[in-house]
Design a protein around this motif. Structure first.
Motif, mmCIF file in Angstrom:
data_model
loop_
_atom_site.group_PDB
_atom_site.id
_atom_site.type_symbol
_atom_site.label_atom_id
_atom_site.label_comp_id
_atom_site.label_asym_id
_atom_site.label_seq_id
_atom_site.Cartn_x
_atom_site.Cartn_y
_atom_site.Cartn_z
ATOM 1 N N PHE A 59 -5.953 22.509 15.730
ATOM 2 C CA PHE A 59 -4.635 22.952 16.191
ATOM 3 C C PHE A 59 -3.643 21.794 16.088
ATOM 4 C CE2 PHE A 59 -1.323 24.144 19.144
ATOM 5 C CZ PHE A 59 -1.275 25.522 19.054
ATOM 6 N N LEU A 70 11.407 30.692 21.564
ATOM 7 C CA LEU A 70 10.468 31.753 21.171
ATOM 8 C C LEU A 70 10.947 33.082 21.731
ATOM 9 C CD1 LEU A 70 6.879 30.311 21.660
ATOM 10 C CD2 LEU A 70 8.340 30.250 19.649
ATOM 11 N N TYR A 72 10.263 37.330 21.596
ATOM 12 C CA TYR A 72 9.133 38.220 21.309
ATOM 13 C C TYR A 72 9.617 39.644 21.125
ATOM 14 C CZ TYR A 72 6.134 34.384 22.579
ATOM 15 O OH TYR A 72 5.510 33.178 22.602
ATOM 16 N N LYS A 78 2.819 44.792 23.552
ATOM 17 C CA LYS A 78 1.712 43.999 23.031
ATOM 18 C C LYS A 78 0.599 43.713 24.029
ATOM 19 C CE LYS A 78 4.285 42.600 19.139
ATOM 20 N NZ LYS A 78 5.403 41.853 18.627
ATOM 21 N N ARG A 81 -1.261 46.825 23.845
ATOM 22 C CA ARG A 81 -1.892 46.960 22.521
ATOM 23 C C ARG A 81 -3.320 46.412 22.525
ATOM 24 N NH1 ARG A 81 -3.806 48.322 18.504
ATOM 25 N NH2 ARG A 81 -3.355 47.770 16.361
ATOM 26 N N VAL A 82 -3.561 45.407 23.390
ATOM 27 C CA VAL A 82 -4.927 44.865 23.450
ATOM 28 C C VAL A 82 -5.734 45.531 24.574
ATOM 29 C CG1 VAL A 82 -4.521 42.659 22.323
ATOM 30 C CG2 VAL A 82 -4.064 42.843 24.755
ATOM 31 N N ASP A 325 -5.265 41.157 12.612
ATOM 32 C CA ASP A 325 -4.976 41.511 14.001
ATOM 33 C C ASP A 325 -5.114 40.319 14.942
ATOM 34 O OD1 ASP A 325 -4.131 44.078 14.281
ATOM 35 O OD2 ASP A 325 -6.132 44.953 14.212
ATOM 36 N N PRO A 327 -4.892 36.550 14.588
ATOM 37 C CA PRO A 327 -4.608 35.411 13.703
ATOM 38 C C PRO A 327 -5.249 34.119 14.197
ATOM 39 C CG PRO A 327 -2.630 36.138 14.844
ATOM 40 C CD PRO A 327 -3.695 37.084 15.232
ATOM 41 N N THR A 329 -5.807 30.351 15.106
ATOM 42 C CA THR A 329 -4.779 29.391 15.536
ATOM 43 C C THR A 329 -4.678 28.186 14.602
ATOM 44 O OG1 THR A 329 -6.373 28.397 17.041
ATOM 45 C CG2 THR A 329 -4.890 30.030 17.973
ATOM 46 N N SER A 336 3.516 27.466 11.953
ATOM 47 C CA SER A 336 4.555 27.352 12.971
ATOM 48 C C SER A 336 5.259 25.995 12.861
ATOM 49 C CB SER A 336 3.897 27.514 14.347
ATOM 50 O OG SER A 336 4.837 27.696 15.365
ATOM 51 N N VAL B 3 2.241 39.705 17.676
ATOM 52 C CA VAL B 3 1.238 40.677 17.296
ATOM 53 C C VAL B 3 0.478 41.002 18.577
ATOM 54 C CG1 VAL B 3 -0.508 38.939 16.757
ATOM 55 C CG2 VAL B 3 -0.586 41.109 15.573
ATOM 56 N N GLY B 4 -0.295 42.081 18.560
ATOM 57 C CA GLY B 4 -0.982 42.454 19.787
ATOM 58 C C GLY B 4 -2.167 41.582 20.120
ATOM 59 N N ASP B 5 -2.007 40.305 20.042
ATOM 60 C CA ASP B 5 -3.084 39.364 20.347
ATOM 61 C C ASP B 5 -2.453 38.092 20.888
ATOM 62 O OD1 ASP B 5 -5.395 37.812 20.451
ATOM 63 O OD2 ASP B 5 -5.224 37.246 18.340
ATOM 64 N N PRO B 6 -2.073 38.100 22.165
ATOM 65 C CA PRO B 6 -1.345 36.945 22.704
ATOM 66 C C PRO B 6 -2.017 35.585 22.481
ATOM 67 C CG PRO B 6 -1.158 38.784 24.196
ATOM 68 C CD PRO B 6 -2.125 39.203 23.127
ATOM 69 N N PRO B 7 -3.347 35.437 22.624
ATOM 70 C CA PRO B 7 -3.912 34.109 22.387
ATOM 71 C C PRO B 7 -3.726 33.642 20.937
ATOM 72 C CG PRO B 7 -5.482 35.461 23.586
ATOM 73 C CD PRO B 7 -4.381 36.375 23.139
ATOM 74 N N GLY B 8 -3.795 34.582 20.007
ATOM 75 C CA GLY B 8 -3.679 34.220 18.594
ATOM 76 C C GLY B 8 -2.260 33.952 18.165
ATOM 77 N N MET B 9 -1.300 34.609 18.801
ATOM 78 C CA MET B 9 0.075 34.491 18.307
ATOM 79 C C MET B 9 0.993 33.876 19.365
ATOM 80 S SD MET B 9 1.477 35.089 15.419
ATOM 81 C CE MET B 9 0.890 36.462 14.459
ATOM 82 N N ALA B 10 1.171 34.554 20.514
ATOM 83 C CA ALA B 10 2.138 34.064 21.499
ATOM 84 C C ALA B 10 1.756 32.675 22.022
ATOM 85 C CB ALA B 10 2.238 35.059 22.657
ATOM 86 N N ILE B 11 0.502 32.538 22.411
ATOM 87 C CA ILE B 11 0.085 31.246 22.985
ATOM 88 C C ILE B 11 0.068 30.167 21.902
ATOM 89 C CG2 ILE B 11 -1.835 30.016 24.108
ATOM 90 C CD1 ILE B 11 -2.445 32.651 25.619
ATOM 91 N N ALA B 12 -0.379 30.554 20.694
ATOM 92 C CA ALA B 12 -0.431 29.567 19.602
ATOM 93 C C ALA B 12 0.968 29.041 19.282
ATOM 94 C CB ALA B 12 -1.074 30.193 18.369
ATOM 95 N N HIS B 13 1.923 29.947 19.118
ATOM 96 C CA HIS B 13 3.296 29.516 18.816
ATOM 97 C C HIS B 13 3.888 28.743 19.986
ATOM 98 C CE1 HIS B 13 4.149 31.183 14.924
ATOM 99 N NE2 HIS B 13 3.860 32.410 15.280
ATOM 100 N N SER B 14 3.630 29.255 21.180
ATOM 101 C CA SER B 14 4.206 28.612 22.363
ATOM 102 C C SER B 14 3.723 27.163 22.465
ATOM 103 C CB SER B 14 3.795 29.421 23.601
ATOM 104 O OG SER B 14 4.194 28.763 24.762
#
Lengths: 348, 112, 215
Positions: A59, A70, A72, A78, A81-82, A325, A327, A329, A336, B3-14
């Protein structure tokens, strides 16, 4: 020669040696430069990307001081969604308190303007409640989704069927009619949500139905801007160029079909957009270094050409990120950092 | 984005690129982009000057938690008696000298 | 006029959607004894492939693409009629549709247009098409390929269901399957057992030819 582990646009692991990785980066930026008729990344920028993709850590992040905003899209969808059972206001609180969001967005599950219209008086009180308990700026968001104005979902003859039957002018007429319906709905939903107290409206995934979608959005923005001079209006795009589904539509005497982000921003500014969200689509059969170099090339030119804040779209399958679905990190953090530190944009 | 996967997208970007939202001054900088159309550099400088801190402090959760307490502009971990939600936004509007739509609507709706 | 020049003019006629010119070239070439299939593959088909590429780059738009596809279709018919009876063969028969719950059909229309322009017989069953309908229509029309499009992560599952249902009915070997759509990848195609994945409309045509051993 040493191999570096990275991924393809579909998320699969691949290994590239130094020469292969450098070639991917060069080809990625060249592809964007060639298509968009813009400058490729400089040698220094390509070297920066090379170091970023060969850095051994799983990372990585921007240097301190380079952080950006950021926002959203579809935040209320979302968490659910999970499969986490939350109310929409709880979802906003999750983003505000747990996920480090800087801006929020309240949306309906269908996430399109047209279906919101008949239930708008159900949406408004809930948005108003959300505004009472959240501190972050809060948009109302939905997609223009011009496809919903075509039969059998809407009133306009289906342009796809008309095109298939060789009825080109009829297909174009139908799309122009859909623009009128969509503008009216976008203005109504935008106005009502602003009257409820939203900080602004986000027209997301604009251009999904091509040039008609983009034209409807620009026209709606122009009307909303006149009506509410202080309203924040964000426009997020669907693809890197405007698909010419009609082909002959213009705004401010500029043909919309075929416009790339650095040209889209010029019209967005003229219409009165406050924040613009350009997109570069990921090619799933190419590497993430190729995709990232390509995305950064497009967005850098857009940022350079803009007077308003740019929030590039960095979600699933865009901005150099893989189309998966969940991604990984390793590549999300690299894409990013690359996007922020090369383009010097204002947010993601 | 997302995307509907906060650890993969929101947390990663954050973690990779984000300002930090209410843990820091992310929401305040965002408000300057939204209300005045400021680019990121100008927005950060504006907020830093209004809070009386340096630009780098804007992303420091230690400094910003104290500042947010002092100015009563909303906290990630709520404390008794401190402004929350709409109350915090009233104070943010004053500190940043901006109009906030929901605050104005609240005032209109509570007029007698 | 040399053969190469004629091929170039054939390509240009398709790119400029010039039906009259395309027919003139076809007639001239046939009259001069040029192999009609060579004229097709090195002239006209190069033109329609170029059209697909230009569309994918935002340099050509749907109305032009449709016009060029129509010209291509007419000229294909003319060329086929010049072939001896025993060599008149379609590129293949394709059933195409967008899966259940999904109303997006722009990409599917593009693929259908380019397939038609490349000599395929295409049956477009529209959008929001159930697995049941895909299979029934494919049997009824005796197609070679079933192409399904999904634009949403929430509707991709129906492409998998289609593969499963074909297997359940012992029909999997009867048809080739192709998948496409924004969230769809080669990895997904491999995982569900589809025979091919088309990244875009031009790629879909290439893959369709490959599937039928005609690349």
């Amino acid at each position: 020669m040493k191999k570096y582990r990275t991924r393809k646009g579909d998320g699969s692991f691949i290994e590239l040696n130094e020469n292969e990785l450098k070639a991917e980066l060069e080809q990625g930026t060249s592809d964007a430069a060639d298509r968009g008729k813009i400058s490729p990344l400089s040698k220094e920028e390509l070297q920066y990307l090379f170091e970023l993709f060969t850095y051994p850590s799983k990372f990585i992040s921007v240097e301190m001081g380079n952080e950006v905003i950021l926002s959203y899209d579809a935040a209320t969808l979302k968490v659910r969604r999970v499969g986490v059972s939350t109310h929409r206001i709880q979802s906003l609180q999750v983003y505000e308190k747990l996920l480090g969001a800087d801006m929020l967005e309240f949306d309906h599950v269908d996430y399109s303007i047209k279906p919101v219209k008949p239930i708008i008086t159900f949406e408004q009180p809930e948005l108003e409640q959300a505004l009472l308990v959240t501190t972050l700026p809060l948009y109302y968001g939905a997609q223009p989704n011009l496809g919903l104005y075509n039969q059998p979902d809407g009133p306009c003859p289906n342009p796809g069927e008309l095109y298939a039957a060789g009825k080109i002018s009829e297909a174009q007429d139908s799309q122009e009619k859909a623009v009128e319906y969509a503008v009216s709905d976008m203005v109504q939903v935008g106005s009502e949500m602003y009257e409820s107290g939203a900080d602004g409206i986000n027209f997301d995934t604009t251009g999904a139905a091509g040039d008609t979608d983009f034209l409807a959005t620009l026209k709606a923005v122009e009307i909303l801007r006149k009506k509410f001079p202080d309203m924040c209006i964000e426009v997020g795009m669907a693809g890197e160029f405007i698909l010419g589904m009609h082909g002959g539509l213009s705004y401010d005497d500029v043909r919309l079909a075929g416009l790339y982000p650095h040209k889209q921003i010029e019209l967005a500014q003229k219409a009165g957009v406050s924040i613009f969200g350009p997109v570069c689509n990921t090619k799933t059969d190419r590497s993430i270094p190729w995709n990232s170099a390509r995305a950064v090339t497009y967005i850098k030119e857009c940022v350079k050409n803009s007077k308003i804040p740019i929030h590039a779209n960095m979600g699933m399958g865009v901005g150099g990120l893989p189309m998966v679905d969940h991604p990984p990190t390793d590549v999300v953090s690299r894409a990013s950092k690359a996007m922020v530190e090369i383009t010097r944009l204002d947010g993601l | 984005m997302g995307v509907g996967d906060p650890p993969g997208m929101a947390i990663a970007h954050s973690t990779a690129s984000g300002m930090g939202g209410m843990r820091t001054a992310g929401d305040l900088v965002a408000r300057m982009q939204m209300s005045r159309g400021m680019r990121i550099k100008e927005a950060k400088e504006y907020v830093a000057s209004k809070l009386g801190v340096s630009v780098i402090d804007l992303v420091d959760p230690v400094v910003m938690t104290e500042i947010r307490q002092d100015l009563n502009i909303g906290l990630t971990t709520p404390l008794p008696g401190y402004a929350k939600g709409m109350e915090a936004k009233f104070n943010i509007a004053k500190v940043l000298e901006i109009e906030i739509n929901s605050v104005n609507k609240f005032k209109e709706r509570t007029k007698r | 006029m040399g053969k190469e020049e004629l091929f170039k003019q054939a390509m240009d006629a398709i790119i400029s959607s010039d039906l009259k010119k395309a027919e003139e070239i076809a007639k001239k070439a046939i009259g001069e004894g040029i192999d009609p299939m060579e004229l097709m593959s090195r002239g006209f088909r190069v033109g329609i492939t170029r059209i697909g590429d230009l569309f994918e780059r935002g340099e050509m738009f749907l109305p032009e693409l449709i016009r060029s596809a129509e010209v291509m279709k007419s000229v294909s018919e003319l060329i086929i009629s010049a072939l001896p009876e025993e060599s008149r063969e379609k590129s293949g028969v394709v059933l195409i549709g967008t899966v259940q719950g999904d109303i997006h059909d722009i990409g599917k229309i593009l693929v259908a247009s380019l397939l038609k322009a490349n000599g395929f017989e295409v049956h477009d069953v529209g959008h929001d098409v159930s697995v049941e309908t895909f299979i029934e229509k494919a049997q009824e029309l005796n197609v070679d390929i079933i192409g399904s499009s999904a634009l949403l992560t929430t509707t991709m599952k129906y492409q998998k269901d289609l593969e499963g249902e074909l297997k359940r009915r012992d029909l999997r070997d009867r048809f080739k399957t192709m998948v496409g759509g924004a969230p769809v990848t080669q990895r997904w195609a491999d995982r569900i057992g589809a025979d091919a994945y088309g990244e875009d409309a031009t790629d879909a045509v290439r893959r369709a030819f490959e599937l039928l051993g005609k690349s």
